[in-house]
Write a protein that holds these residues in place. Structure first.
Motif, short mmCIF file in Angstrom:
data_model
loop_
_atom_site.label_atom_id
_atom_site.label_comp_id
_atom_site.label_asym_id
_atom_site.label_seq_id
_atom_site.Cartn_x
_atom_site.Cartn_y
_atom_site.Cartn_z
N LEU A 205 0.80 -1.15 0.10
CA LEU A 205 0.01 0.06 -0.08
C LEU A 205 0.72 1.10 -0.06
O LEU A 205 0.41 2.31 -0.67
N ALA A 206 1.95 1.19 0.71
CA ALA A 206 2.83 2.51 0.55
C ALA A 206 3.46 2.79 -0.50
O ALA A 206 3.38 3.82 -1.05
N ALA A 207 3.75 1.59 -1.19
CA ALA A 207 4.14 1.66 -2.85
C ALA A 207 3.16 2.43 -3.73
O ALA A 207 3.33 3.19 -4.41
N VAL A 208 2.02 1.77 -3.37
CA VAL A 208 0.76 2.23 -4.37
C VAL A 208 0.34 3.76 -4.27
O VAL A 208 0.42 4.36 -5.01
N TYR A 209 0.55 4.07 -2.71
CA TYR A 209 -0.05 5.49 -2.83
C TYR A 209 1.18 6.64 -2.98
O TYR A 209 1.03 7.72 -3.60
N LYS A 210 2.50 5.95 -3.22
CA LYS A 210 3.72 6.76 -3.56
C LYS A 210 3.39 6.93 -5.21
O LYS A 210 3.63 8.11 -5.70
N ALA A 211 3.28 6.03 -5.75
CA ALA A 211 2.99 6.10 -7.05
C ALA A 211 1.78 6.82 -7.63
O ALA A 211 1.83 7.58 -8.57
N THR A 250 -4.89 -1.25 11.34
CA THR A 250 -3.59 -0.64 11.79
C THR A 250 -2.77 -0.52 10.24
O THR A 250 -1.97 0.54 10.08
N ALA A 251 -2.87 -1.61 9.27
CA ALA A 251 -2.20 -1.59 8.25
C ALA A 251 -2.84 -0.40 7.26
O ALA A 251 -1.74 0.55 6.67
N LEU A 252 -4.06 -0.29 7.24
CA LEU A 252 -4.41 0.99 6.81
C LEU A 252 -4.11 2.26 7.25
O LEU A 252 -3.95 3.33 6.12
N ARG A 253 -4.19 2.09 8.33
CA ARG A 253 -4.05 3.62 8.90
C ARG A 253 -2.55 4.25 8.78
O ARG A 253 -2.11 5.28 8.60
N ARG A 254 -1.40 3.14 8.59
CA ARG A 254 -0.16 3.50 8.40
C ARG A 254 0.14 3.71 6.75
O ARG A 254 1.41 4.64 6.75
N THR A 255 -0.85 3.55 6.17
CA THR A 255 -0.40 3.77 4.47
C THR A 255 -1.37 4.65 3.80
O THR A 255 -1.00 4.91 2.73
N VAL A 256 -2.63 4.60 4.14
CA VAL A 256 -3.91 5.31 3.08
C VAL A 256 -3.92 6.66 3.69
O VAL A 256 -4.63 6.87 4.74
N PRO A 257 -3.97 7.51 2.75
CA PRO A 257 -4.14 8.76 3.17
C PRO A 257 -5.47 9.12 3.50
O PRO A 257 -6.41 8.45 3.20
N ALA A 258 -5.61 10.13 4.39
CA ALA A 258 -7.05 10.59 5.05
C ALA A 258 -7.92 10.93 3.84
O ALA A 258 -9.17 11.10 3.93
N ALA A 259 -7.32 11.35 2.65
CA ALA A 259 -8.19 12.03 1.55
C ALA A 259 -8.95 11.12 0.96
O ALA A 259 -9.89 11.22 0.12
#
Ligand code: 13P
Length: 340
Positions: A205-211, A250-259
């Motif tokens: 997810l971190a990679a996806v949101y960076k991209a 927990t995984a989602l809170r660490r990686t998915v923006p609140a927007a």
């Protein structure tokens, strides 16, 4: 400019928000012709265009389906099909207040020299395909990229490929006025434990949101369709719904923006009841959640429907009742109100 023009932002944002309206989720019926063929074979029916149409007609003519279903994901063929009385499915869905969307990813093919990892195809000519589906009445799309957990996988190669493909797809969708549902699917297959799944899910997810950021994707006009964080199917240690819920949120809170307005989980091979119970627990977790958390289930909304329908017209009403039972249960679960 790095943002879509205001009118397009507004359109994308309002579609995304409508899909994750409180108490509602997505009915995913975008099985490929090959995929639905296996389901038809299991009930002794042939994989003909008419049988695929009959089955989807059963779903879309279910009375009050929109009470807990805001949107449905279609496969290409379904966009152009009609009910027995000649009403286009697209008109029927619109009249019933259900937003139609389209599966855009095509075949998965091997990643060169990887350990059984894949990439998804379909980026060529994607803007034209989006424009055609938009013209037909679709307002959103989905694209699924599977990631397999194994001893040394998913590889950096597969994670980066998934992120790039999903980001490019999302940008093209938005350019054509479709809300992209971004679906990195960390598969249930394997004997890994929940901790390993959580770590892999966070990394993906971190990679996806960076991209997505690199590709100027307007997050308010997107939705995420992730796996829940569970142990692999073959893991001997089982976890409670509460443990699964905490690991997932927990995984989602660490990686998915609140927007991002909403997260609609795939069911991925969980049973109907598991998918509902876990979604309910996720919505009861005592952690701050800035997004709506709901369902975008395929198998977990349809398993009982298939069993009850069994390919026979006389079972249609009973099969529709099964569909309503599942959508109602998940409509409650996405508000943390399901009681088993
Ligand atoms: P399942 O809920 O059956 O995993 O379906 C996922 C999906 O991507 C369908 O659109």
């Amino acid at each position: 400019f790095s943002y879509p023009e205001p009118a397009l932002q507004q359109e994308l944002r309002s579609t995304a928000e409508a899909i994750v309206a409180p108490g509602k989720g997505i009915l995913a019926v975008d099985e490929t012709n090959e995929g639905i063929g296996k389901l038809l074979a299991a009930v002794g029916s042939q994989n003909t265009e008419n049988n695929r149409r009959r089955y989807r007609q059963l779903l879309f003519t279910t009375e009050n389906l929109s009470e807990h279903v805001s949107a449905t994901i279609l496969f290409d063929e379904t966009v152009y099909q009609k009910t027995d009385d000649g009403t286009p499915f697209m008109d029927l869905l619109k009249k019933n207040n259900i937003i139609p969307g389209i599966k855009l990813d095509l075949d998965a093919v091997p990643l060169f020299l990887s350990q059984d990892e894949v990439t998804t195809q379909g980026l060529d000519n994607l803007a034209n395909r989006c424009a055609e589906y938009k013209k037909q009445g679709c307002r959103f799309a989905k694209w699924r990229c599977p990631l397999r957990i194994g001893e040394n996988v998913p590889s950096v190669q597969a994670i980066n490929d998934t992120a790039q493909v999903l980001a490019r797809y999302a940008a093209v969708c938005q350019s054509q006025g479709l809300v992209p549902i971004v679906e990195p699917d960390v598969l249930l297959d394997g004997d890994h434990d929940i901790v390993r799944n959580q770590k892999v899910t966070e990394t993906a997810l971190a990679a996806v949101y960076k991209a997505l950021n690199d590709h100027h994707v307007f997050l308010e006009g997107t939705l995420l369709k992730p796996n829940m964080v569970t142990p692999g199917h073959g893991c001997s240690k089982k976890n409670t719904p509460q443990e699964i819920a905490v690991a997932t949120v927990t995984a989602l809170r660490r990686t998915v923006p609140a927007a991002v307005p909403g997260i609609a989980f795939l069911s991925g091979g969980l049973t109907e009841e598991e998918a509902t119970v876990y979604l309910n627990a996720i919505n009861q977790v005592n952690l701050k959640r800035p997004w709506a958390l709901t369902f975008s289930y395929g198998r977990a909304l349809q398993a009982s429907v298939w069993k009850t329908w069994a390919g026979k017209d006389e079972n249609t009403k009973a099969a529709q009742a099964e569909l309503l039972k599942r959508t109602k249960a998940n409509g409650l679960a996405c508000q943390g109100k399901y009681q088993g």
